[in-house]
Design an enzyme around this catalytic site. Structure first.
Site, PDB file in Angstrom:
ATOM      1  N   ASN A  17      38.496  10.845  16.818  1.00  6.74           N
ATOM      2  CA  ASN A  17      37.341  11.749  16.732  1.00  6.74           C
ATOM      3  C   ASN A  17      36.347  11.143  15.745  1.00  6.74           C
ATOM      4  O   ASN A  17      36.577  11.177  14.543  1.00  6.74           O
ATOM      5  CB  ASN A  17      37.833  13.129  16.256  1.00  6.74           C
ATOM      6  CG  ASN A  17      36.695  14.109  16.048  1.00  6.74           C
ATOM      7  OD1 ASN A  17      35.555  13.839  16.413  1.00  6.74           O
ATOM      8  ND2 ASN A  17      37.009  15.259  15.463  1.00  6.74           N
ATOM      9  N   LYS A  40      33.442  12.182  15.162  1.00  9.64           N
ATOM     10  CA  LYS A  40      32.586  13.254  14.612  1.00  9.64           C
ATOM     11  C   LYS A  40      31.103  12.827  14.652  1.00  9.64           C
ATOM     12  O   LYS A  40      30.677  12.186  15.610  1.00  9.64           O
ATOM     13  CB  LYS A  40      33.029  13.625  13.192  1.00  9.64           C
ATOM     14  CG  LYS A  40      34.515  13.908  13.100  1.00  9.64           C
ATOM     15  CD  LYS A  40      34.916  14.557  11.812  1.00  9.64           C
ATOM     16  CE  LYS A  40      36.418  14.708  11.773  1.00  9.64           C
ATOM     17  NZ  LYS A  40      36.883  15.543  10.687  1.00  9.64           N
ATOM     18  N   HIS A  86      37.546  22.594  17.652  1.00 11.05           N
ATOM     19  CA  HIS A  86      37.826  21.898  16.394  1.00 11.05           C
ATOM     20  C   HIS A  86      37.480  22.840  15.232  1.00 11.05           C
ATOM     21  O   HIS A  86      36.538  23.626  15.326  1.00 11.05           O
ATOM     22  CB  HIS A  86      37.007  20.609  16.315  1.00 11.05           C
ATOM     23  CG  HIS A  86      37.432  19.722  15.190  1.00 11.05           C
ATOM     24  ND1 HIS A  86      37.038  19.954  13.889  1.00 11.05           N
ATOM     25  CD2 HIS A  86      38.226  18.640  15.154  1.00 11.05           C
ATOM     26  CE1 HIS A  86      37.580  19.035  13.104  1.00 11.05           C
ATOM     27  NE2 HIS A  86      38.309  18.226  13.852  1.00 11.05           N
ATOM     28  N   GLU A  90      35.955  22.420  12.604  1.00 17.06           N
ATOM     29  CA  GLU A  90      34.570  22.322  12.115  1.00 17.06           C
ATOM     30  C   GLU A  90      33.632  23.133  13.007  1.00 17.06           C
ATOM     31  O   GLU A  90      32.636  23.690  12.541  1.00 17.06           O
ATOM     32  CB  GLU A  90      34.145  20.842  12.044  1.00 17.06           C
ATOM     33  CG  GLU A  90      34.833  20.147  10.872  1.00 17.06           C
ATOM     34  CD  GLU A  90      35.123  18.684  11.073  1.00 17.06           C
ATOM     35  OE1 GLU A  90      34.553  18.062  11.991  1.00 17.06           O
ATOM     36  OE2 GLU A  90      35.948  18.140  10.300  1.00 17.06           O
ATOM     37  N   GLU A 126      46.142  21.125  14.021  1.00 20.24           N
ATOM     38  CA  GLU A 126      45.399  20.537  12.902  1.00 20.24           C
ATOM     39  C   GLU A 126      45.314  21.534  11.746  1.00 20.24           C
ATOM     40  O   GLU A 126      44.445  22.420  11.757  1.00 20.24           O
ATOM     41  CB  GLU A 126      43.983  20.179  13.360  1.00 20.24           C
ATOM     42  CG  GLU A 126      43.935  19.097  14.411  1.00 20.24           C
ATOM     43  CD  GLU A 126      42.676  18.267  14.264  1.00 20.24           C
ATOM     44  OE1 GLU A 126      42.800  17.074  13.971  1.00 20.24           O
ATOM     45  OE2 GLU A 126      41.575  18.819  14.401  1.00 20.24           O
ATOM     46  N   GLY A 156      40.613  15.554   6.641  1.00 19.66           N
ATOM     47  CA  GLY A 156      39.653  14.817   5.821  1.00 19.66           C
ATOM     48  C   GLY A 156      40.013  14.714   4.345  1.00 19.66           C
ATOM     49  O   GLY A 156      39.192  14.293   3.541  1.00 19.66           O
ATOM     50  N   SER A 178      44.489  13.842   8.490  1.00 21.95           N
ATOM     51  CA  SER A 178      44.744  12.751   7.532  1.00 21.95           C
ATOM     52  C   SER A 178      45.843  11.785   7.968  1.00 21.95           C
ATOM     53  O   SER A 178      46.656  11.347   7.152  1.00 21.95           O
ATOM     54  CB  SER A 178      45.036  13.330   6.143  1.00 21.95           C
ATOM     55  OG  SER A 178      43.872  13.962   5.645  1.00 21.95           O
ATOM     56  N   GLY A 215      40.717  11.237  12.579  1.00 21.66           N
ATOM     57  CA  GLY A 215      39.311  11.222  12.193  1.00 21.66           C
ATOM     58  C   GLY A 215      38.975   9.970  11.413  1.00 21.66           C
ATOM     59  O   GLY A 215      38.748   8.889  11.982  1.00 21.66           O
TER      60      GLY A 215
HETATM   61  C1  PEP Z   1      39.958  15.694  12.581  1.00 21.75           C
HETATM   62  O1  PEP Z   1      38.934  16.113  12.037  1.00 21.75           O
HETATM   63  O2  PEP Z   1      40.240  16.022  13.737  1.00 21.75           O
HETATM   64  C2  PEP Z   1      40.841  14.810  11.812  1.00 21.75           C
HETATM   65  C3  PEP Z   1      42.056  14.653  12.230  1.00 21.75           C
HETATM   66  O3  PEP Z   1      40.277  14.204  10.715  1.00 21.75           O
HETATM   67  P1  PEP Z   1      41.035  13.288   9.610  1.00 21.75           P
HETATM   68  O4  PEP Z   1      41.973  12.354  10.339  1.00 21.75           O
HETATM   69  O5  PEP Z   1      39.940  12.586   8.915  1.00 21.75           O
HETATM   70  O6  PEP Z   1      41.786  14.241   8.731  1.00 21.75           O
END
Ligand code: PEP
Length: 268
Positions: free
Chosen positions: A28, A30, A112, A114, A184, A190, A231, A252
């Site tokens: 992703n 973003k 998601h 966000e 998630e 993040g 993460s 991400g």
């Molecule tokens: C995400 O936002 O879907 C995600 C998994 O981000 P990150 O890997 O940066 O935590």
């Protein structure tokens, strides 16, 4: 030959093979890369092949077409980060699942955290989008997960059941469809600090049971994959993908650099 191949791809056996044996890694991007950066990153990945893994890249809408053209020459698949629930009409600023399909997308991330947070997306909105994505022939990647406060209050299972049921209740699922649920935990996205694989495993079990309850007459593993996101990096990925109930990962930050992303895939 192409006809045979297409029949094999639509067969139940192919579908099960894909779901049971291929770990999926979804990137992703973003809104973190400009058009040139997306172009360059896609270009460095275009020839990358991971025989036993399915790799999907989800760039921003503005980069979709260009990234799609680059990836078309290789094995990496294309996905989008969202879509609208209507196929056409006066909906300024929205993008339909049909347009995504035309642009070469096979997958679309929906719900998601966000989008739930910054755009007030509710389970009802996500439900409509899931239905629209499925009828356009896209694979929805439905994100669910609790906030830190919800976990502290012991509400994790309740939130997962509510979000999975909210997105899927009333949807008719059969083996020709493919649906991905991404667990998630919002509080680790993040942060650079994933949750313990055992915690993810418990959440995946709750999601799996919810799917069994929602679709009692279906063989859940033929339709659904459950993946983890939050993460993930090249160091921790194997502790998640080595667990049988985790079918893959949503990534991400660690997908924004070709070297890191390739290392992560190789370690999965
Ligand atoms: C995400 O936002 O879907 C995600 C998994 O981000 P990150 O890997 O940066 O935590």
């Amino acid at each position: 030959m192409p006809e045979l191949l297409s029949r094999w791809r639509q067969s139940e056996l192919f579908h099960c093979f894909n779901l049971l044996y291929m770990s999926i890694i979804i990137a992703n991007w973003k809104m973190k890369l400009g058009l040139h950066e997306s172009h360059d990153l896609a270009d460095s990945l275009r020839n990358f092949k991971a025989d036993d893994k399915e790799i999907v890249i989800c760039p921003s809408f503005a980069s979709l077409s260009n990234v799609g053209k680059i990836l078309k020459q290789g094995k990496i698949k294309l996905g989008a980060q969202d879509c609208f629930w209507e196929s056409k009409g006066a909906y300024t600023g929205e993008v339909s699942p049909q347009e995504l399909k035309e642009a070469g997308c096979e997958f679309v991330i929906l719900g998601h955290s966000e989008r739930r947070k910054f755009f007030n997306e509710t389970d009802e909105v996500i439900h409509r989008k899931v239905k629209a994505a499925l009828s356009a022939g896209l694979v929805p990647v439905i994100c669910v997960g609790e906030t830190f406060e919800q976990r502290q209050q012991g509400a994790t299972d309740y939130i997962l059941i509510k979000q999975v049921a909210g997105a899927l209740e009333g949807i008719s699922a059969d083996f020709r469809q493919r649906i991905i649920i991404a667990y998630e935990p919002v509080w680790v996205i993040g942060t650079g600090q994933a949750i313990m694989p055992e915690q993810a495993e418990l959440a995946h079990e709750v999601i799996n049971q919810t799917l069994i309850d929602l679709f009692p007459s279906q063989s859940i593993r033929k339709i659904f994959s459950i993946i983890y996101g939050g993460s993930i990096d090249s160091e921790n990925i194997f502790s998640f993908t080595s667990l049988p109930i985790i079918d893959g990962v949503l990534v991400g930050a660690a997908s924004l650099n070709a070297k890191d992303f390739i290392e992560l895939i190789n370690n999965a």
